[in-house]
Motif scaffolding. Sequence first.
Motif, PDB file in Angstrom:
ATOM      1  N   ALA A  92      36.264  31.935  52.938  1.00  0.00           N
ATOM      2  CA  ALA A  92      36.838  30.611  53.143  1.00  0.00           C
ATOM      3  C   ALA A  92      35.765  29.590  53.513  1.00  0.00           C
ATOM      4  CB  ALA A  92      37.911  30.666  54.233  1.00  0.00           C
ATOM      5  N   ILE A  93      34.835  29.981  54.375  1.00  0.00           N
ATOM      6  CA  ILE A  93      33.746  29.076  54.764  1.00  0.00           C
ATOM      7  C   ILE A  93      32.912  28.707  53.549  1.00  0.00           C
ATOM      8  CG2 ILE A  93      31.585  28.930  56.065  1.00  0.00           C
ATOM      9  CD1 ILE A  93      32.975  30.635  58.233  1.00  0.00           C
ATOM     10  N   LEU A  98      33.286  20.670  49.630  1.00  0.00           N
ATOM     11  CA  LEU A  98      32.973  19.410  50.298  1.00  0.00           C
ATOM     12  C   LEU A  98      31.558  18.917  50.028  1.00  0.00           C
ATOM     13  CD1 LEU A  98      34.695  19.955  53.770  1.00  0.00           C
ATOM     14  CD2 LEU A  98      35.614  18.854  51.713  1.00  0.00           C
ATOM     15  N   LEU A  99      30.608  19.831  49.877  1.00  0.00           N
ATOM     16  CA  LEU A  99      29.208  19.431  49.728  1.00  0.00           C
ATOM     17  C   LEU A  99      28.690  19.505  48.299  1.00  0.00           C
ATOM     18  CD1 LEU A  99      27.575  21.046  52.895  1.00  0.00           C
ATOM     19  CD2 LEU A  99      28.571  18.770  52.618  1.00  0.00           C
ATOM     20  N   PHE A 100      29.277  20.376  47.475  1.00  0.00           N
ATOM     21  CA  PHE A 100      28.758  20.574  46.125  1.00  0.00           C
ATOM     22  C   PHE A 100      29.783  20.272  45.036  1.00  0.00           C
ATOM     23  CE2 PHE A 100      26.264  23.238  48.957  1.00  0.00           C
ATOM     24  CZ  PHE A 100      24.967  22.948  48.561  1.00  0.00           C
ATOM     25  N   ASP A 126      32.239  21.835  44.047  1.00  0.00           N
ATOM     26  CA  ASP A 126      32.572  23.031  43.272  1.00  0.00           C
ATOM     27  C   ASP A 126      33.952  23.490  43.709  1.00  0.00           C
ATOM     28  OD1 ASP A 126      32.588  25.246  41.712  1.00  0.00           O
ATOM     29  OD2 ASP A 126      30.952  26.288  42.718  1.00  0.00           O
ATOM     30  N   GLY A 127      34.972  23.071  42.960  1.00  0.00           N
ATOM     31  CA  GLY A 127      36.354  23.300  43.373  1.00  0.00           C
ATOM     32  C   GLY A 127      36.918  22.034  43.996  1.00  0.00           C
ATOM     33  N   GLY A 128      38.105  21.647  43.581  1.00  0.00           N
ATOM     34  CA  GLY A 128      38.676  20.401  44.064  1.00  0.00           C
ATOM     35  C   GLY A 128      39.099  20.454  45.519  1.00  0.00           C
ATOM     36  N   VAL A 129      39.045  19.304  46.182  1.00  0.00           N
ATOM     37  CA  VAL A 129      39.449  19.227  47.586  1.00  0.00           C
ATOM     38  C   VAL A 129      40.953  19.472  47.715  1.00  0.00           C
ATOM     39  CG1 VAL A 129      39.610  17.733  49.613  1.00  0.00           C
ATOM     40  CG2 VAL A 129      37.550  17.686  48.184  1.00  0.00           C
ATOM     41  N   THR A 130      41.754  18.868  46.826  1.00  0.00           N
ATOM     42  CA  THR A 130      43.202  19.071  46.906  1.00  0.00           C
ATOM     43  C   THR A 130      43.591  20.491  46.518  1.00  0.00           C
ATOM     44  OG1 THR A 130      43.551  18.299  44.622  1.00  0.00           O
ATOM     45  CG2 THR A 130      43.636  16.653  46.373  1.00  0.00           C
ATOM     46  N   ALA A 131      42.725  21.175  45.768  1.00  0.00           N
ATOM     47  CA  ALA A 131      42.988  22.557  45.355  1.00  0.00           C
ATOM     48  C   ALA A 131      42.370  23.570  46.305  1.00  0.00           C
ATOM     49  CB  ALA A 131      42.467  22.795  43.943  1.00  0.00           C
ATOM     50  N   LEU A 132      41.782  23.090  47.408  1.00  0.00           N
ATOM     51  CA  LEU A 132      41.071  23.992  48.313  1.00  0.00           C
ATOM     52  C   LEU A 132      42.003  25.053  48.888  1.00  0.00           C
ATOM     53  CD1 LEU A 132      38.410  24.699  49.679  1.00  0.00           C
ATOM     54  CD2 LEU A 132      38.949  23.035  51.474  1.00  0.00           C
ATOM     55  N   GLY A 133      43.212  24.675  49.240  1.00  0.00           N
ATOM     56  CA  GLY A 133      44.158  25.649  49.786  1.00  0.00           C
ATOM     57  C   GLY A 133      44.488  26.749  48.790  1.00  0.00           C
ATOM     58  N   ALA A 134      44.696  26.372  47.542  1.00  0.00           N
ATOM     59  CA  ALA A 134      44.984  27.366  46.512  1.00  0.00           C
ATOM     60  C   ALA A 134      43.774  28.255  46.260  1.00  0.00           C
ATOM     61  CB  ALA A 134      45.405  26.670  45.213  1.00  0.00           C
ATOM     62  N   ASN A 135      42.586  27.669  46.234  1.00  0.00           N
ATOM     63  CA  ASN A 135      41.373  28.461  46.031  1.00  0.00           C
ATOM     64  C   ASN A 135      41.158  29.452  47.172  1.00  0.00           C
ATOM     65  OD1 ASN A 135      40.510  27.419  43.529  1.00  0.00           O
ATOM     66  ND2 ASN A 135      39.538  25.658  44.501  1.00  0.00           N
ATOM     67  N   ILE A 136      41.397  29.008  48.392  1.00  0.00           N
ATOM     68  CA  ILE A 136      41.269  29.903  49.543  1.00  0.00           C
ATOM     69  C   ILE A 136      42.319  31.012  49.474  1.00  0.00           C
ATOM     70  CG2 ILE A 136      41.596  30.056  52.052  1.00  0.00           C
ATOM     71  CD1 ILE A 136      40.205  27.347  52.286  1.00  0.00           C
ATOM     72  N   THR A 137      43.542  30.652  49.101  1.00  0.00           N
ATOM     73  CA  THR A 137      44.594  31.661  48.978  1.00  0.00           C
ATOM     74  C   THR A 137      44.196  32.737  47.970  1.00  0.00           C
ATOM     75  OG1 THR A 137      46.331  30.063  49.534  1.00  0.00           O
ATOM     76  CG2 THR A 137      47.009  32.060  48.362  1.00  0.00           C
ATOM     77  N   ASN A 138      43.671  32.316  46.830  1.00  0.00           N
ATOM     78  CA  ASN A 138      43.330  33.265  45.773  1.00  0.00           C
ATOM     79  C   ASN A 138      42.087  34.077  46.088  1.00  0.00           C
ATOM     80  OD1 ASN A 138      45.479  32.213  44.336  1.00  0.00           O
ATOM     81  ND2 ASN A 138      44.204  30.803  43.161  1.00  0.00           N
ATOM     82  N   MET A 139      41.006  33.377  46.424  1.00  0.00           N
ATOM     83  CA  MET A 139      39.695  34.041  46.514  1.00  0.00           C
ATOM     84  C   MET A 139      39.380  34.580  47.900  1.00  0.00           C
ATOM     85  SD  MET A 139      37.251  31.871  43.914  1.00  0.00           S
ATOM     86  CE  MET A 139      37.695  30.212  44.412  1.00  0.00           C
ATOM     87  N   ALA A 140      39.885  33.919  48.948  1.00  0.00           N
ATOM     88  CA  ALA A 140      39.588  34.392  50.300  1.00  0.00           C
ATOM     89  C   ALA A 140      40.648  35.358  50.818  1.00  0.00           C
ATOM     90  CB  ALA A 140      39.449  33.208  51.259  1.00  0.00           C
ATOM     91  N   LEU A 141      41.906  35.113  50.495  1.00  0.00           N
ATOM     92  CA  LEU A 141      42.983  35.947  51.037  1.00  0.00           C
ATOM     93  C   LEU A 141      43.394  37.058  50.077  1.00  0.00           C
ATOM     94  CD1 LEU A 141      45.184  33.168  52.711  1.00  0.00           C
ATOM     95  CD2 LEU A 141      43.477  34.648  53.781  1.00  0.00           C
ATOM     96  N   ILE A 142      43.864  36.684  48.889  1.00  0.00           N
ATOM     97  CA  ILE A 142      44.354  37.711  47.959  1.00  0.00           C
ATOM     98  C   ILE A 142      43.238  38.660  47.547  1.00  0.00           C
ATOM     99  CG2 ILE A 142      45.339  38.116  45.670  1.00  0.00           C
ATOM    100  CD1 ILE A 142      46.881  35.508  45.972  1.00  0.00           C
ATOM    101  N   SER A 143      42.115  38.118  47.089  1.00  0.00           N
ATOM    102  CA  SER A 143      41.011  38.960  46.628  1.00  0.00           C
ATOM    103  C   SER A 143      40.512  39.886  47.727  1.00  0.00           C
ATOM    104  CB  SER A 143      39.868  38.073  46.136  1.00  0.00           C
ATOM    105  OG  SER A 143      38.737  38.847  45.788  1.00  0.00           O
TER     106      SER A 143
END
Length: 239
Positions: A95-96, A103-105, A107-124
């Motif tokens: 998640a970090i 936020l800095l690069f 890479d991945g949308g800010v509004t999509a950050l929750g979905a990206n975290i759900t998929n890659m940080a939690l589910i994966s």
Amino acid sequence: MTTTPVAMHMSDGIINAPTSLIFGLVAFAGLAFCVWRARTDLDEKTVPMAGLVAAFIFAVQMINFPILPGVSGHLLGGALAAILVGPYTGALCIAIVLVVQSLLFADGGVTALGANITNMALISTFVGYLVAVLGYRLIVRDSSSVRRLGVVGFLAALCGTVAASTGFVIEYAIGGAATESLGTVAAYMWGTHALIGIGEGVITAITVMAVARNRPDLVYLLRTQRAQATQSASNGAFA
């Protein structure tokens, strides 16, 4: 991750605002739970290891490897983090990385950050760790074979990657905002991420075996499973 608008590391506009909000809340709740549970895992070995894992995954995610013509992938890192530092701390590490990338690069949308975290940080991470635990009990058992641990790491990473792509498909089914049909997105995501999972598995296996050969005491999966085996043996002896 890909050259098309539909990718695991989704940008803004792939899913609509209500869906982004829903999975933002899911991500927040999941990470809050991980923070609470990770307190029992963090010690003098896990804390520095978590920092190294986060830095390694951040660096490796910047490297894409080709999958198909026009399609490339990079390490998600969920299974790797879970095996090395545990699922709760591992999810926080991923998640970090995702927050910094977004936020800095950009890479991945800010509004999509929750979905990206759900998929890659939690589910994966959690699916990868579940497969790793099952694989350890079926394949490694009492053996000290590093190669068997590598096989477990490979399978965990492969399954975690496909599971993360399934999370994307579910989110797209709920509120997809792009023009591609759900069937097209599902076939594309599952097909490409099954291949990406192979690359993920190879990287995970190599990394886990390297750490296990030199410092097996730093591998969370080995520590916890051996401790449970010892506890079970002690309970059996006094039963």
